[in-house]
Scaffold this motif. Structure first.
Motif, PDB file in Angstrom:
ATOM      1  N   PHE A  78     -14.020  -1.517  41.744  1.00  0.00           N
ATOM      2  CA  PHE A  78     -14.780  -2.545  42.451  1.00  0.00           C
ATOM      3  C   PHE A  78     -14.772  -3.822  41.618  1.00  0.00           C
ATOM      4  N   SER A  79     -14.514  -4.943  42.266  1.00  0.00           N
ATOM      5  CA  SER A  79     -14.371  -6.216  41.560  1.00  0.00           C
ATOM      6  C   SER A  79     -15.622  -6.619  40.782  1.00  0.00           C
ATOM      7  N   GLU A  80     -16.786  -6.118  41.173  1.00  0.00           N
ATOM      8  CA  GLU A  80     -18.020  -6.474  40.484  1.00  0.00           C
ATOM      9  C   GLU A  80     -18.462  -5.430  39.451  1.00  0.00           C
ATOM     10  N   ASN A  81     -17.665  -4.381  39.262  1.00  0.00           N
ATOM     11  CA  ASN A  81     -18.015  -3.327  38.311  1.00  0.00           C
ATOM     12  C   ASN A  81     -17.416  -3.674  36.940  1.00  0.00           C
ATOM     13  N   GLU A  82     -18.065  -4.617  36.275  1.00  0.00           N
ATOM     14  CA  GLU A  82     -17.552  -5.111  34.997  1.00  0.00           C
ATOM     15  C   GLU A  82     -17.554  -4.034  33.914  1.00  0.00           C
ATOM     16  N   GLY A  83     -18.506  -3.123  33.964  1.00  0.00           N
ATOM     17  CA  GLY A  83     -18.551  -2.056  32.967  1.00  0.00           C
ATOM     18  C   GLY A  83     -17.324  -1.163  33.049  1.00  0.00           C
ATOM     19  N   ALA A  84     -16.957  -0.760  34.261  1.00  0.00           N
ATOM     20  CA  ALA A  84     -15.769   0.081  34.434  1.00  0.00           C
ATOM     21  C   ALA A  84     -14.507  -0.685  34.065  1.00  0.00           C
ATOM     22  N   GLN A  85     -14.438  -1.953  34.440  1.00  0.00           N
ATOM     23  CA  GLN A  85     -13.263  -2.760  34.101  1.00  0.00           C
ATOM     24  C   GLN A  85     -13.087  -2.841  32.587  1.00  0.00           C
ATOM     25  N   LYS A  86     -14.188  -3.033  31.878  1.00  0.00           N
ATOM     26  CA  LYS A  86     -14.140  -3.107  30.415  1.00  0.00           C
ATOM     27  C   LYS A  86     -13.646  -1.782  29.833  1.00  0.00           C
ATOM     28  N   LEU A  87     -14.166  -0.669  30.361  1.00  0.00           N
ATOM     29  CA  LEU A  87     -13.738   0.645  29.895  1.00  0.00           C
ATOM     30  C   LEU A  87     -12.242   0.830  30.140  1.00  0.00           C
ATOM     31  N   TYR A  88     -11.771   0.509  31.328  1.00  0.00           N
ATOM     32  CA  TYR A  88     -10.353   0.693  31.636  1.00  0.00           C
ATOM     33  C   TYR A  88      -9.473  -0.213  30.779  1.00  0.00           C
ATOM     34  N   ARG A  89      -9.932  -1.418  30.490  1.00  0.00           N
ATOM     35  CA  ARG A  89      -9.155  -2.307  29.612  1.00  0.00           C
ATOM     36  C   ARG A  89      -9.002  -1.704  28.213  1.00  0.00           C
ATOM     37  N   ARG A  90     -10.047  -1.023  27.735  1.00  0.00           N
ATOM     38  CA  ARG A  90      -9.953  -0.372  26.422  1.00  0.00           C
ATOM     39  C   ARG A  90      -8.873   0.705  26.397  1.00  0.00           C
ATOM     40  N   TYR A  91      -8.550   1.234  27.563  1.00  0.00           N
ATOM     41  CA  TYR A  91      -7.520   2.262  27.672  1.00  0.00           C
ATOM     42  C   TYR A  91      -6.187   1.697  28.153  1.00  0.00           C
ATOM     43  N   ASN A 105     -18.403  -0.588  57.518  1.00  0.00           N
ATOM     44  CA  ASN A 105     -17.809  -1.742  58.196  1.00  0.00           C
ATOM     45  C   ASN A 105     -17.779  -2.976  57.295  1.00  0.00           C
ATOM     46  N   HIS A 106     -17.974  -2.768  55.993  1.00  0.00           N
ATOM     47  CA  HIS A 106     -18.017  -3.864  55.024  1.00  0.00           C
ATOM     48  C   HIS A 106     -16.810  -3.785  54.077  1.00  0.00           C
ATOM     49  N   PRO A 107     -16.024  -4.859  53.969  1.00  0.00           N
ATOM     50  CA  PRO A 107     -14.901  -4.830  53.034  1.00  0.00           C
ATOM     51  C   PRO A 107     -15.354  -5.202  51.611  1.00  0.00           C
ATOM     52  N   ASP A 108     -15.077  -4.325  50.659  1.00  0.00           N
ATOM     53  CA  ASP A 108     -15.344  -4.610  49.251  1.00  0.00           C
ATOM     54  C   ASP A 108     -14.055  -5.071  48.592  1.00  0.00           C
ATOM     55  N   LEU A 109     -14.155  -6.090  47.770  1.00  0.00           N
ATOM     56  CA  LEU A 109     -12.995  -6.552  47.013  1.00  0.00           C
ATOM     57  C   LEU A 109     -12.776  -5.598  45.845  1.00  0.00           C
ATOM     58  N   GLU A 110     -11.599  -4.994  45.808  1.00  0.00           N
ATOM     59  CA  GLU A 110     -11.241  -4.037  44.767  1.00  0.00           C
ATOM     60  C   GLU A 110     -10.111  -4.595  43.927  1.00  0.00           C
ATOM     61  N   TRP A 111     -10.116  -4.274  42.656  1.00  0.00           N
ATOM     62  CA  TRP A 111      -9.015  -4.596  41.774  1.00  0.00           C
ATOM     63  C   TRP A 111      -8.107  -3.383  41.662  1.00  0.00           C
ATOM     64  N   ILE A 112      -6.830  -3.630  41.544  1.00  0.00           N
ATOM     65  CA  ILE A 112      -5.869  -2.594  41.177  1.00  0.00           C
ATOM     66  C   ILE A 112      -5.479  -2.885  39.736  1.00  0.00           C
ATOM     67  N   MET A 113      -5.684  -1.887  38.893  1.00  0.00           N
ATOM     68  CA  MET A 113      -5.352  -2.032  37.478  1.00  0.00           C
ATOM     69  C   MET A 113      -4.248  -1.042  37.131  1.00  0.00           C
ATOM     70  N   LYS A 114      -3.293  -1.490  36.319  1.00  0.00           N
ATOM     71  CA  LYS A 114      -2.185  -0.644  35.888  1.00  0.00           C
ATOM     72  C   LYS A 114      -2.242  -0.524  34.366  1.00  0.00           C
ATOM     73  N   ARG A 115      -1.970   0.677  33.900  1.00  0.00           N
ATOM     74  CA  ARG A 115      -1.964   0.917  32.453  1.00  0.00           C
ATOM     75  C   ARG A 115      -0.649   0.411  31.870  1.00  0.00           C
ATOM     76  N   ARG A 116      -0.764  -0.357  30.803  1.00  0.00           N
ATOM     77  CA  ARG A 116       0.431  -0.843  30.119  1.00  0.00           C
ATOM     78  C   ARG A 116       1.201   0.329  29.515  1.00  0.00           C
ATOM     79  N   SER A 117       2.500   0.218  29.549  1.00  0.00           N
ATOM     80  CA  SER A 117       3.345   1.290  28.987  1.00  0.00           C
ATOM     81  C   SER A 117       3.266   1.294  27.474  1.00  0.00           C
TER      82      SER A 117
END
Length: 117
Positions: A78-91, A105-117
């Motif tokens: 979720f684009s507003e879930n900064e805690g999860a984004q921070k955790l995923y960036r650490r990985y 019936n509500h669209p949430d803005l989601e980010w797609i994150m990819k792990r660096r090789s």
């Protein structure tokens, strides 16, 4: 039973489920997604279980499994879930795209994150 997917459950000593995590082939609408890409599909933890390392343990278990079965790893967050984004960036994850995920019936803005090789 699905050899292409996996799930892990976290329970209290009394058997109460307090979290779970799932991984599978990637189904996110990521542009230019390479073949053999896996996805951390879900990672949920009860609020009372947060901050004790359990989420990290579930994440590391799932990422180890993804690394064994796929060449690339993705996660949607979720684009507003900064805690999860921070955790995923650490990985090693970085934002590569965004899309709208329908919640009722509500669209949430989601980010797609990819792990660096």
């Amino acid at each position: 039973k699905d050899k292409d997917a996996a799930a892990w459950v976290a329970e209290t000593p009394d058997g109460e489920m307090i979290g779970y995590c799932t991984a599978a082939p990637c189904s996110l609408p990521a542009p230019d997604m390479p073949e053999n890409s896996g996805e951390l599909c879900r990672l949920y933890l009860d609020r009372k279980a947060q901050g004790k390392g359990l989420g990290t343990a579930l994440l590391e278990t799932a990422l180890d499994w993804i690394d064994e079965h796929f060449d690339h790893a993705y996660v949607g967050v979720f684009s507003e879930n900064e805690g999860a984004q921070k955790l995923y960036r650490r990985y090693g994850f970085e934002k590569v795209a965004e899309y709208h995920f329908m919640v009722g019936n509500h669209p949430d803005l989601e980010w797609i994150m990819k792990r660096r090789s």
